[in-house]
Design a protein around this motif. Structure first.
Motif, mmCIF file in Angstrom:
data_model
loop_
_atom_site.group_PDB
_atom_site.id
_atom_site.type_symbol
_atom_site.label_atom_id
_atom_site.label_comp_id
_atom_site.label_asym_id
_atom_site.label_seq_id
_atom_site.Cartn_x
_atom_site.Cartn_y
_atom_site.Cartn_z
ATOM 1 N N UNK A 1 16.333 -22.658 1.346
ATOM 2 C CA UNK A 1 16.482 -23.968 0.696
ATOM 3 C C UNK A 1 15.630 -23.962 -0.563
ATOM 4 N N UNK A 2 16.079 -24.704 -1.554
ATOM 5 C CA UNK A 2 15.381 -24.679 -2.840
ATOM 6 C C UNK A 2 15.770 -25.897 -3.668
ATOM 7 N N UNK A 3 14.980 -26.172 -4.669
ATOM 8 C CA UNK A 3 15.295 -27.195 -5.660
ATOM 9 C C UNK A 3 15.849 -26.469 -6.880
ATOM 10 N N UNK A 4 17.042 -26.869 -7.339
ATOM 11 C CA UNK A 4 17.701 -26.121 -8.405
ATOM 12 C C UNK A 4 18.588 -27.040 -9.237
ATOM 13 N N UNK A 5 18.884 -26.651 -10.501
ATOM 14 C CA UNK A 5 19.834 -27.423 -11.313
ATOM 15 C C UNK A 5 21.215 -27.393 -10.663
ATOM 16 N N UNK A 6 21.918 -28.499 -10.743
ATOM 17 C CA UNK A 6 23.234 -28.601 -10.120
ATOM 18 C C UNK A 6 24.334 -28.369 -11.147
#
Length: 254
Positions: free
Chosen positions: A103-108
Motif C-alpha cells: 500500500x502506498x500514497x501515490x498520484x492518481x
C-alpha cells in the motif's frame, strides 16, 4: 457393432479424470510430453491430439514462452450482484486467500480522480492485493481511496478482513451501490508476473466505483483477471410477448 474409440480420446479421458480428481492440480506443468507419451505407449503426435482436446475444454492452457499447464478453474461471475470478485469466489465454495502486495500514497491517473471526484493528479492511497484460489493466483486487485479514508484503512490487516468490512465497521462508511465496467485487455508485464501469466495474455479488467448512502464515491477498484479463469454470467428474464407493431395489426397481404 460398437464403434472403436480413438486412442487419443482415451488418453484425454484419462488425463481429464486426473485433473478432476485432483491428481493433476492447477499450475502443474505438462512440458515433458515425450515422457508422457511413453507412459501411455503412444506417439508424440497422438498425445498432442489428446492435449488439443483438453485445451479446447479449457482444462489445460498453453502459455507462449512458458509451457503447458493444467488450467485454473473458470469462475462464474454474476455482474448484476453487488458483490466483489473475492466474495463471488467464496460464495461458490472456493478456498480464497488474500496476499497483500503493498500500500502506498501515490498520484492518481485521470480515471481514478474522475471516479472519486478528486482534483486532477490528486494523491490517493493505493492498496494492492492478490486473490488466490487453492494457492493459485486468480485476480490482482488495486483499490484507490482518498487519503482521509485510505490512510486509516492502511492500518488494517486486509489479508484477513475485507476492505468493505473495514470501511463499515472501523470507519462507519457503508457501501450501498456500485457501478462496474468490464473490458478485455492484454496483461502488462507486471500484472502478468503477479498472475503467473505470459505478458500480453488476454484478461478481463474490471473497474468499479462504489458509493455510500449519500451518493459519494468511496473506493475505486481496478481488478485484472486472466481470461481463462473468468466467465461473466447473467440470469435473463424476458417480458411477455410484445404486441404487434403499430401498422401491422390487421394488415393483409395484397
Amino acid at each position: 457393432m460398437k464403434a472403436r474409440v480413438p486412442r487419443y480420446h482415451r488418453i484425454a479421458e484419462s488425463l481429464r479424470d486426473r485433473i478432476r480428481e485432483g491428481h493433476l492440480t492447477p499450475g502443474t506443468r505438462l512440458d515433458n510430453q515425450r515422457a508422457l507419451a511413453r507412459s501411455f505407449g503412444v506417439t508424440l503426435m497422438t498425445l498432442r491430439q489428446a492435449l488439443e482436446l483438453l485445451e479446447r475444454e479449457n482444462l489445460i492452457a498453453r502459455r507462449h514462452g512458458l509451457g503447458t499447464f493444467v488450467a485454473a478453474p473458470s469462475i462464474d461471475y454474476d455482474i448484476l450482484q453487488l458483490r466483489r470478485f473475492a466474495g463471488e469466489l467464496s460464495a461458490q465454495g472456493e478456498h480464497v486467500t488474500t496476499r497483500m502486495l503493498g500500500s502506498r500514497l501515490a498520484p492518481a491517473d485521470r480515471r481514478v480522480t474522475d471516479a472519486l471526484a478528486l482534483r486532477p493528479r490528486g494523491r490517493v492511497v493505493v492498496i494492492e492485493r492478490l486473490r488466490l484460489v487453492d494457492g493459485h493466483p486468480m485476480s490482482l486487485q488495486r483499490s484507490f481511496l482518498a487519503p482521509a479514508l485510505g490512510e486509516p484503512v492502511m492500518e488494517a490487516d486486509l489479508a484477513v478482513t475485507p476492505l468493505i468490512q473495514v470501511l463499515e465497521f472501523k470507519l462507519g462508511v457503508v457501501v450501498v451501490r456500485a457501478r462496474e465496467a468490464v473490458s478485455a485487455v492484454r496483461l502488462a508485464p507486471r500484472e502478468a508476473r503477479e498472475l503467473a501469466c505470459a505478458p500480453g495474455a488476454a484478461a478481463f479488467e474490471s473497474e468499479r466505483v462504489s458509493f455510500d448512502a449519500a451518493g459519494q464515491p468511496v473506493v475505486f477498484d481496478r481488478v485484472f483477471i486472466p481470461g481463462d479463469r473468468f466467465r461473466i454470467t447473467r440470469d435473463l428474464h424476458y417480458d411477455s410477448v410484445p404486441s404487434e407493431p403499430e401498422g401491422v395489426r390487421g394488415a393483409t397481404t395484397s
